[in-house]
Design an enzyme around this catalytic site. Structure first.
Site, PDB file in Angstrom:
ATOM      1  N   CYS A 113       0.817  -1.227   0.000  1.00 11.04           N
ATOM      2  CA  CYS A 113       0.000   0.000   0.000  1.00 11.04           C
ATOM      3  C   CYS A 113       0.843   1.266   0.000  1.00 11.04           C
ATOM      4  CB  CYS A 113      -0.935   0.005   1.201  1.00 11.04           C
ATOM      5  SG  CYS A 113      -2.187  -1.278   1.097  1.00 11.04           S
ATOM      6  N   HIS A 252      -3.014   7.257   3.116  1.00  9.11           N
ATOM      7  CA  HIS A 252      -3.473   5.967   2.581  1.00  9.11           C
ATOM      8  C   HIS A 252      -4.861   5.699   3.156  1.00  9.11           C
ATOM      9  CE1 HIS A 252      -3.803   1.950   1.284  1.00  9.11           C
ATOM     10  NE2 HIS A 252      -3.608   1.396   2.458  1.00  9.11           N
ATOM     11  N   ASN A 282      -9.967   0.243   0.224  1.00  7.91           N
ATOM     12  CA  ASN A 282      -8.498   0.310   0.171  1.00  7.91           C
ATOM     13  C   ASN A 282      -8.057  -0.186  -1.205  1.00  7.91           C
ATOM     14  OD1 ASN A 282      -5.746  -0.202   0.428  1.00  7.91           O
ATOM     15  ND2 ASN A 282      -5.911  -1.122   2.464  1.00  7.91           N
TER      16      ASN A 282
HETATM   17  N1  ACO Z   1     -18.389  -8.234   9.207  1.00  6.74           N
HETATM   18  C1  ACO Z   1     -18.887  -8.500  10.432  1.00  6.74           C
HETATM   19  N2  ACO Z   1     -18.109  -8.846  11.470  1.00  6.74           N
HETATM   20  C2  ACO Z   1     -16.785  -8.910  11.245  1.00  6.74           C
HETATM   21  C3  ACO Z   1     -16.202  -8.657   9.981  1.00  6.74           C
HETATM   22  C4  ACO Z   1     -17.086  -8.306   8.944  1.00  6.74           C
HETATM   23  N3  ACO Z   1     -16.640  -8.024   7.705  1.00  6.74           N
HETATM   24  N4  ACO Z   1     -14.880  -8.816  10.071  1.00  6.74           N
HETATM   25  C5  ACO Z   1     -14.597  -9.134  11.336  1.00  6.74           C
HETATM   26  N5  ACO Z   1     -15.747  -9.216  12.051  1.00  6.74           N
HETATM   27  C6  ACO Z   1     -15.937  -9.551  13.446  1.00  6.74           C
HETATM   28  C7  ACO Z   1     -14.782 -10.318  14.033  1.00  6.74           C
HETATM   29  O1  ACO Z   1     -14.892 -11.687  13.746  1.00  6.74           O
HETATM   30  C8  ACO Z   1     -14.911 -10.000  15.508  1.00  6.74           C
HETATM   31  O2  ACO Z   1     -15.908 -10.807  16.042  1.00  6.74           O
HETATM   32  P1  ACO Z   1     -15.720 -11.429  17.514  1.00  6.74           P
HETATM   33  O3  ACO Z   1     -15.657 -10.243  18.421  1.00  6.74           O
HETATM   34  O4  ACO Z   1     -16.951 -12.264  17.687  1.00  6.74           O
HETATM   35  O5  ACO Z   1     -14.440 -12.197  17.482  1.00  6.74           O
HETATM   36  C9  ACO Z   1     -15.444  -8.564  15.507  1.00  6.74           C
HETATM   37  O6  ACO Z   1     -15.992  -8.354  14.199  1.00  6.74           O
HETATM   38  C10 ACO Z   1     -14.378  -7.537  15.769  1.00  6.74           C
HETATM   39  O7  ACO Z   1     -13.258  -7.823  14.943  1.00  6.74           O
HETATM   40  P2  ACO Z   1     -11.960  -6.971  15.025  1.00  6.74           P
HETATM   41  O8  ACO Z   1     -10.902  -7.573  14.169  1.00  6.74           O
HETATM   42  O9  ACO Z   1     -11.637  -6.682  16.449  1.00  6.74           O
HETATM   43  O10 ACO Z   1     -12.459  -5.603  14.361  1.00  6.74           O
HETATM   44  P3  ACO Z   1     -11.692  -4.262  14.260  1.00  6.74           P
HETATM   45  O11 ACO Z   1     -12.486  -3.207  14.887  1.00  6.74           O
HETATM   46  O12 ACO Z   1     -10.241  -4.392  14.624  1.00  6.74           O
HETATM   47  O13 ACO Z   1     -11.738  -3.989  12.677  1.00  6.74           O
HETATM   48  C11 ACO Z   1     -10.403  -4.176  10.714  1.00  6.74           C
HETATM   49  C12 ACO Z   1     -11.136  -4.920  11.793  1.00  6.74           C
HETATM   50  C13 ACO Z   1     -11.396  -3.343   9.929  1.00  6.74           C
HETATM   51  C14 ACO Z   1      -9.726  -5.191   9.802  1.00  6.74           C
HETATM   52  C15 ACO Z   1      -9.333  -3.239  11.361  1.00  6.74           C
HETATM   53  O14 ACO Z   1      -8.600  -3.942  12.317  1.00  6.74           O
HETATM   54  C16 ACO Z   1      -8.393  -2.656  10.341  1.00  6.74           C
HETATM   55  O15 ACO Z   1      -8.772  -1.857   9.497  1.00  6.74           O
HETATM   56  N6  ACO Z   1      -7.077  -3.016  10.414  1.00  6.74           N
HETATM   57  C17 ACO Z   1      -6.115  -2.546   9.452  1.00  6.74           C
HETATM   58  C18 ACO Z   1      -6.121  -3.464   8.258  1.00  6.74           C
HETATM   59  C19 ACO Z   1      -5.376  -2.856   7.096  1.00  6.74           C
HETATM   60  O16 ACO Z   1      -5.345  -1.657   6.956  1.00  6.74           O
HETATM   61  N7  ACO Z   1      -4.787  -3.704   6.248  1.00  6.74           N
HETATM   62  C20 ACO Z   1      -4.147  -3.223   5.107  1.00  6.74           C
HETATM   63  C21 ACO Z   1      -2.746  -2.807   5.407  1.00  6.74           C
HETATM   64  S1  ACO Z   1      -2.133  -1.899   4.108  1.00  6.74           S
HETATM   65  C22 ACO Z   1      -1.634  -2.901   2.808  1.00  6.74           C
HETATM   66  O17 ACO Z   1      -0.474  -3.071   2.564  1.00  6.74           O
HETATM   67  C23 ACO Z   1      -2.622  -3.528   1.922  1.00  6.74           C
END
Ligand code: ACO
Length: 327
Positions: A113, A252, A282
């Site tokens: 990214c 980003h 993203n």
């Molecule tokens: N829909 C519904 N529920 C979901 C989903 C979904 N799409 N995805 C996860 N959940 C659930 C999980 O299973 C979890 O359930 P549980 O509590 O029963 O275990 C709950 O939602 C909370 O999950 P978390 O992972 O704690 O959610 P969080 O608030 O951290 O959000 C997210 C997750 C959006 C992925 C966030 O952590 C994030 O944006 N992280 C950065 C990821 C990123 O930017 N990656 C790219 C890097 S850059 C590159 O090089 C491409």
């Protein structure tokens, strides 16, 4: 060092939209969860047979439309991508042929990214040292080609698209500073499996499955916030500025909550950040350059403004640049 600036911008987003409602029929998720946790409402998906090189060529042509540098005069092409059409030839070579830039040398850059800023910084060095007079810098990913559409942790986040910038010497302003930092210790946090040269030797991988992204979202979140916030501060200091001098930050676009936390940590009001994640999700390396183009068109960035670009990606790779807008 001679001044190097962005003299033209372009972008290409595939026309097909995938909404949160569409995703509700693929995985157990909801529009409410996706919007509240990420800020994403829809993303663009490449058409069948539309490859990363097609996205890159379309963005390059868009940039060339308004460019003082013509295709036949381009001397270097850098394409930031992690989803090349194939391991080789490079997407950059395919672009060179398609746009008709016979004088250019061309190669791809892999920095997930953060790829656009890694490529832009590379191009700036080549121009500043006099090795080339100009460069075409493209960020393009058909990121959805490496998505597991059964994994709700990842499939709701990403989309496809491309952005392009043409770099050349400028009389005033231009790129004032860059800052790149990498942390290979965080490599396991986001990996494409199976994939690459490891595949035949790795007994844990299901080699029959197409390559797909795995990630630890929470840990990436924790690295992204201080990484991008500190990068802005360091790049600003390198330009002899403070964050108060920054008219607009183009980050980003991974998650609206990440952007809000970066704003808080960097001490810059969120209103000064340009955000378009709701429309595209993203789009990997293309996110920041697509957002930059939209920010300029929306009048959020004007000639003479000092702006910050800040990015974060798998690797881990982080970067920021300060640019004095010159057109
Ligand atoms: N829909 C519904 N529920 C979901 C989903 C979904 N799409 N995805 C996860 N959940 C659930 C999980 O299973 C979890 O359930 P549980 O509590 O029963 O275990 C709950 O939602 C909370 O999950 P978390 O992972 O704690 O959610 P969080 O608030 O951290 O959000 C997210 C997750 C959006 C992925 C966030 O952590 C994030 O944006 N992280 C950065 C990821 C990123 O930017 N990656 C790219 C890097 S850059 C590159 O090089 C491409």
């Amino acid at each position: 060092m001679s001044r190097v600036g962005i003299v033209a911008l372009g972008r290409y987003l595939p026309s097909r939209k995938l909404t949160n409602a569409d995703l509700e029929s693929l995985v157990e998720t909801s529009d409410d969860w996706i919007v509240s946790r990420t800020g994403i409402r829809e993303r663009r998906i490449a058409a069948p047979g539309e490859l990363t090189s097609d996205l890159a060529v379309a963005a390059a042509r868009d940039a060339l439309k308004g460019s003082p540098v013509k295709a036949e005069d381009i001397e270097a092409i850098f394409v930031a991508t992690v989803t090349p059409d194939s391991a080789f030839p490079s997407v950059a070579c395919l672009v060179q042929k398609a746009i008709g830039a016979p004088k250019a040398f061309a190669y791809d850059i892999s920095a997930a990214c953060s790829g656009f800023l890694y490529a832009m910084t590379t191009a700036r060095q080549f121009i500043a040292t006099g090795m080339v007079k100009n460069a075409l810098v493209i960020a393009a990913d058909r990121f959805t080609s490496i998505i597991d559409w059964q994994d709700r942790n990842t499939c709701v986040l990403f989309g496809d698209g491309a952005g392009a910038a043409i770099l050349a010497p400028v009389a005033q302003g231009g790129i004032l500073s860059d800052y790149l930092v990498s942390d290979g210790a965080g490599a396991p946090l986001m990996v494409v499996v199976p994939g690459g040269a490891r595949t035949p030797d790795d007994k844990d991988m299901d080699a029959a499955k197409l390559p797909y992204v795995t990630m630890n979202g929470q840990e990436l979140f924790k690295h992204a916030v201080p990484g991008m916030a500190e990068a802005v501060g360091i790049a600003a200091a390198r330009a002899g500025l403070t964050v108060d001098d920054i008219a607009c930050v183009v980050p980003h676009q991974a998650n609206d909550r990440i952007i809000a936390s970066v704003a808080k940590r960097a001490g810059i009001a969120k209103e000064r950040f340009f955000i378009n994640i709701d429309k595209y999700g993203n789009i990997s390396a293309a996110s920041v350059v697509v957002a930059l183009g939209e920010a300029v068109e929306a009048g959020r960035i004007k000639k003479g403004d000092k702006i910050a670009l800040t990015v974060f990606g798998a690797g881990l790779v982080t970067a920021a640049s300060i640019v004095e807008w010159s057109y």
